[in-house]
Scaffold this motif. Structure first.
Motif, mmCIF file in Angstrom:
data_model
loop_
_atom_site.group_PDB
_atom_site.id
_atom_site.type_symbol
_atom_site.label_atom_id
_atom_site.label_comp_id
_atom_site.label_asym_id
_atom_site.label_seq_id
_atom_site.Cartn_x
_atom_site.Cartn_y
_atom_site.Cartn_z
ATOM 1 N N ALA A 291 0.835 -1.205 0.000
ATOM 2 C CA ALA A 291 0.000 0.000 0.000
ATOM 3 C C ALA A 291 0.868 1.251 0.000
ATOM 4 C CB ALA A 291 -0.928 -0.009 1.206
ATOM 5 N N GLY A 292 1.911 1.263 0.831
ATOM 6 C CA GLY A 292 2.795 2.420 0.882
ATOM 7 C C GLY A 292 3.507 2.664 -0.430
ATOM 8 N N THR A 293 3.984 1.597 -1.063
ATOM 9 C CA THR A 293 4.671 1.734 -2.350
ATOM 10 C C THR A 293 3.729 2.281 -3.418
ATOM 11 O OG1 THR A 293 6.120 -0.130 -1.789
ATOM 12 C CG2 THR A 293 5.968 0.500 -4.100
ATOM 13 N N ALA A 294 2.483 1.780 -3.432
ATOM 14 C CA ALA A 294 1.514 2.242 -4.431
ATOM 15 C C ALA A 294 1.179 3.721 -4.227
ATOM 16 C CB ALA A 294 0.245 1.398 -4.354
ATOM 17 N N PHE A 295 1.026 4.158 -2.979
ATOM 18 C CA PHE A 295 0.693 5.562 -2.711
ATOM 19 C C PHE A 295 1.854 6.478 -3.078
ATOM 20 C CE2 PHE A 295 -3.061 4.050 -0.832
ATOM 21 C CZ PHE A 295 -3.877 5.116 -0.450
ATOM 22 N N ILE A 296 3.079 6.073 -2.787
ATOM 23 C CA ILE A 296 4.240 6.891 -3.151
ATOM 24 C C ILE A 296 4.369 6.974 -4.667
ATOM 25 C CG2 ILE A 296 6.766 6.974 -3.100
ATOM 26 C CD1 ILE A 296 6.660 5.890 -0.272
ATOM 27 N N ALA A 297 4.168 5.838 -5.359
ATOM 28 C CA ALA A 297 4.219 5.846 -6.820
ATOM 29 C C ALA A 297 3.128 6.747 -7.400
ATOM 30 C CB ALA A 297 4.068 4.420 -7.355
ATOM 31 N N ALA A 298 1.947 6.742 -6.783
ATOM 32 C CA ALA A 298 0.860 7.614 -7.248
ATOM 33 C C ALA A 298 1.246 9.082 -7.101
ATOM 34 C CB ALA A 298 -0.419 7.318 -6.469
ATOM 35 N N GLY A 299 1.916 9.418 -6.000
ATOM 36 C CA GLY A 299 2.374 10.794 -5.834
ATOM 37 C C GLY A 299 3.442 11.177 -6.838
ATOM 38 N N ALA A 300 4.266 10.204 -7.230
ATOM 39 C CA ALA A 300 5.357 10.496 -8.162
ATOM 40 C C ALA A 300 4.864 10.718 -9.581
ATOM 41 C CB ALA A 300 6.379 9.360 -8.139
ATOM 42 N N VAL A 301 3.738 10.088 -9.959
ATOM 43 C CA VAL A 301 3.226 10.223 -11.326
ATOM 44 C C VAL A 301 1.979 11.109 -11.346
ATOM 45 C CG1 VAL A 301 4.173 7.994 -12.012
ATOM 46 C CG2 VAL A 301 1.818 8.117 -11.151
ATOM 47 N N GLY A 302 1.942 12.096 -10.462
ATOM 48 C CA GLY A 302 0.783 12.968 -10.368
ATOM 49 C C GLY A 302 0.445 13.685 -11.661
ATOM 50 N N ALA A 303 1.418 13.833 -12.553
ATOM 51 C CA ALA A 303 1.151 14.482 -13.842
ATOM 52 C C ALA A 303 0.337 13.597 -14.778
ATOM 53 C CB ALA A 303 2.471 14.864 -14.517
ATOM 54 N N LEU A 304 0.192 12.326 -14.448
ATOM 55 C CA LEU A 304 -0.608 11.383 -15.240
ATOM 56 C C LEU A 304 -1.827 10.991 -14.409
ATOM 57 C CD1 LEU A 304 2.334 9.134 -16.525
ATOM 58 C CD2 LEU A 304 1.215 11.024 -17.742
ATOM 59 N N PRO A 305 -2.940 11.704 -14.540
ATOM 60 C CA PRO A 305 -4.085 11.514 -13.635
ATOM 61 C C PRO A 305 -4.614 10.089 -13.586
ATOM 62 C CG PRO A 305 -4.351 13.514 -14.926
ATOM 63 C CD PRO A 305 -3.177 12.793 -15.504
ATOM 64 N N TRP A 306 -4.817 9.462 -14.763
ATOM 65 C CA TRP A 306 -5.387 8.123 -14.744
ATOM 66 C C TRP A 306 -4.441 7.114 -14.105
ATOM 67 C CZ3 TRP A 306 -10.231 7.263 -14.895
ATOM 68 C CH2 TRP A 306 -11.082 8.049 -15.665
ATOM 69 N N ALA A 307 -3.158 7.243 -14.352
ATOM 70 C CA ALA A 307 -2.185 6.351 -13.721
ATOM 71 C C ALA A 307 -2.194 6.528 -12.209
ATOM 72 C CB ALA A 307 -0.794 6.623 -14.290
ATOM 73 N N THR A 308 -2.344 7.775 -11.764
ATOM 74 C CA THR A 308 -2.392 8.044 -10.327
ATOM 75 C C THR A 308 -3.585 7.359 -9.683
ATOM 76 O OG1 THR A 308 -1.305 10.184 -10.658
ATOM 77 C CG2 THR A 308 -2.514 9.872 -8.603
ATOM 78 N N VAL A 309 -4.751 7.502 -10.299
ATOM 79 C CA VAL A 309 -5.966 6.903 -9.749
ATOM 80 C C VAL A 309 -5.854 5.377 -9.720
ATOM 81 C CG1 VAL A 309 -8.441 6.575 -10.113
ATOM 82 C CG2 VAL A 309 -7.435 8.848 -10.396
ATOM 83 N N LEU A 310 -5.326 4.787 -10.783
ATOM 84 C CA LEU A 310 -5.194 3.334 -10.833
ATOM 85 C C LEU A 310 -4.221 2.829 -9.772
ATOM 86 C CD1 LEU A 310 -5.160 2.714 -14.695
ATOM 87 C CD2 LEU A 310 -7.017 2.217 -13.083
ATOM 88 N N LEU A 311 -3.120 3.544 -9.562
ATOM 89 C CA LEU A 311 -2.174 3.153 -8.518
ATOM 90 C C LEU A 311 -2.802 3.250 -7.134
ATOM 91 C CD1 LEU A 311 1.119 4.775 -9.851
ATOM 92 C CD2 LEU A 311 0.744 2.338 -9.416
ATOM 93 N N LEU A 312 -3.599 4.278 -6.915
ATOM 94 C CA LEU A 312 -4.267 4.421 -5.622
ATOM 95 C C LEU A 312 -5.292 3.312 -5.411
ATOM 96 C CD1 LEU A 312 -4.744 8.292 -5.578
ATOM 97 C CD2 LEU A 312 -3.210 6.957 -4.121
ATOM 98 N N MET A 313 -5.980 2.926 -6.467
ATOM 99 C CA MET A 313 -6.928 1.819 -6.354
ATOM 100 C C MET A 313 -6.196 0.516 -6.025
ATOM 101 S SD MET A 313 -9.610 2.649 -9.467
ATOM 102 C CE MET A 313 -10.563 1.163 -9.123
ATOM 103 N N ALA A 314 -5.024 0.325 -6.630
ATOM 104 C CA ALA A 314 -4.222 -0.859 -6.295
ATOM 105 C C ALA A 314 -3.793 -0.817 -4.830
ATOM 106 C CB ALA A 314 -3.008 -0.930 -7.217
ATOM 107 N N GLY A 315 -3.392 0.358 -4.370
ATOM 108 C CA GLY A 315 -3.016 0.490 -2.967
ATOM 109 C C GLY A 315 -4.177 0.217 -2.028
ATOM 110 N N SER A 316 -5.383 0.606 -2.424
ATOM 111 C CA SER A 316 -6.548 0.380 -1.565
ATOM 112 C C SER A 316 -6.850 -1.105 -1.393
ATOM 113 C CB SER A 316 -7.768 1.107 -2.130
ATOM 114 O OG SER A 316 -8.240 0.476 -3.323
ATOM 115 N N THR A 317 -6.478 -1.919 -2.374
ATOM 116 C CA THR A 317 -6.656 -3.366 -2.238
ATOM 117 C C THR A 317 -5.888 -3.891 -1.032
ATOM 118 O OG1 THR A 317 -6.940 -3.609 -4.629
ATOM 119 C CG2 THR A 317 -6.357 -5.586 -3.390
#
Length: 414
Positions: A291-317
């Motif tokens: 979960a932590g890795t997915a959230f950090i990766a989502a913050g790193a790719v914030g310029a790509l909105p859909w990728a950010t949302v998908l990473l956060l959804m993976a982290g929520s799992t």
């Protein structure tokens, strides 16, 4: 003579077990899930000021935390069954204040709703520790989540839809669910829990047991796991919709993402089997690390909105995985004589995360965009992963042994 024709289920209720508590939690989830997305809308309609609404939420969060710490003291004077009943009735009072009161009473309704959640949560956990064996706590948590899955998946969106259809509708449903909760609770005949011999010198005030809590590192670590897990969910629920709107993805993306994530609760039995084949320590560390890795990766790719949302959804799992196993280190470490007191301390994790998360988010937003909040949350989750490395590797082995025994008995019966 006539009693021989009365079904055994009606003459004697079965001993409370994991499935019974799951039904109880699932019924309460209807009341909570229906209003979780409705109250912010109603609050804003009533006060028309987002800053004022934020201030009310912050103040009521402090109240909720203090109220939760007072519950063990109240149990000394009010039998637990009546305190649980009062908590369920608080849900009804909250719904009535919104339906029949003026707009200014919405804050009071939210106050009663928070008090209901805390009171029921503390009493519920104390009952679970009374009636469910340590080896079955994982199964109890999994069934609780599974029975609540439909409410948390459909409730948020359904509540908003009912609010637009007819404003009192979601509150009528929530109030009816609270009354159904009372019926289920009294049918289960939980009473005041198991009788535990009291110490010769009982604690004289409602916060004296905090010293005993801080003196037990296992309890402190288990509580911190709950705080960071709750902070992860808080960030996901609040800031994914904000991020989606700011980046042009639309208002529906946040709600759809939350519904899909909550739908993972239906997979909780499969997750429990995975946990049982390993140790609680391994499962908790895996959840926090991924979960932590997915959230950090989502913050790193914030310029790509859909990728950010998908990473956060993976982290929520993996946050769902932590919902199953993240509370076990605390629950397995509680002494029988401290069940009610420590259940109150444990319940404070929700309020602490609700105060800590917006504070950290406010500081992050001073120097970074919304995606920076995801990265900060990920760092907190990774800190929990490091802390979980100090757990006993054999933690939960009795739970795994009990599961293996149940599988063997099932195979023998076939």
């Amino acid at each position: 003579m006539f009693q021989r024709y009365i079904p055994e289920l009606l003459r004697h209720t079965p001993r409370p077990g994991a499935r019974g508590f799951a039904v109880l939690a699932g019924t309460e989830a209807i009341a909570r899930g229906m209003l979780i997305s409705v109250f912010p809308i109603v609050m804003y309609r009533a006060y028309q000021d987002s800053s004022l609404v934020s201030g009310i939420y912050f103040t009521l969060g402090l109240f909720s935390m203090c109220w939760g710490l007072l519950v063990p003291w109240l149990v000394r004077w009010i039998p637990r069954r009546w305190l649980y009943t009062a908590g369920a009735l608080f849900y009804v009072v909250a719904a009535a204040l919104v339906i029949f009161g003026e707009g200014e009473l919405v804050a009071a309704a939210l106050c009663f709703n928070m008090a209901a959640t805390v009171t029921v949560f503390v009493c519920f956990n104390a009952y679970v520790l009374d009636y469910v064996a340590s080896a079955d706590l994982g199964r109890c948590e999994t069934l609780r989540l599974f029975y609540s899955a439909a409410s948390w998946t459909l409730g948020p969106a359904g509540g908003v839809w009912l609010l637009h259809f007819w404003e009192p509708a979601p509150f009528l449903v929530a109030g009816g669910a609270a009354l159904a909760l009372l019926v289920v609770f009294w049918w289960m005949r939980l009473g005041n829990g198991k009788l535990i011999t009291r110490a010769r010198a009982p604690t004289p005030n409602p916060i004296a047991y905090l010293g005993r809590f801080f003196a037990q590192p296992r309890l402190v670590a288990g509580w911190l796991f709950a705080v960071f897990r709750s902070a992860g969910w808080w960030t996901y629920v609040v800031y994914v919709p904000v991020f989606a709107i700011e980046n042009g993805l639309g208002e529906q993306v946040g709600g759809i993402a939350l519904s899909l994530s909550n739908a993972m609760l239906f997979a909780s039995p499969l997750m429990l089997r995975w946990v049982e084949r390993r140790s609680v320590r391994f499962a908790v560390r895996t959840g926090f690390l991924c979960a932590g890795t997915a959230f950090i990766a989502a913050g790193a790719v914030g310029a790509l909105p859909w990728a950010t949302v998908l990473l956060l959804m993976a982290g929520s799992t993996f946050l769902v995985l932590l919902d199953i196993c993240g509370g076990l280190p605390f629950l397995m470490a509680v002494k029988p004589s401290e069940r009610t007191d420590m259940a109150a301390v444990y319940s404070s994790f929700r309020d602490v995360s609700g105060i800590l998360s917006p504070g950290v988010a406010w500081l992050v937003l001073l120097v970074a965009p919304v995606s920076g909040i995801f990265a900060a949350t990920g760092l907190g989750l990774l800190a929990s992963w490091m802390l979980a490395g100090r757990l006993n590797p054999r933690l939960g082995w009795r739970m795994a042994a009990a599961a293996e025994r149940r599988r063997a008995e099932g195979a023998a019966a076939e």
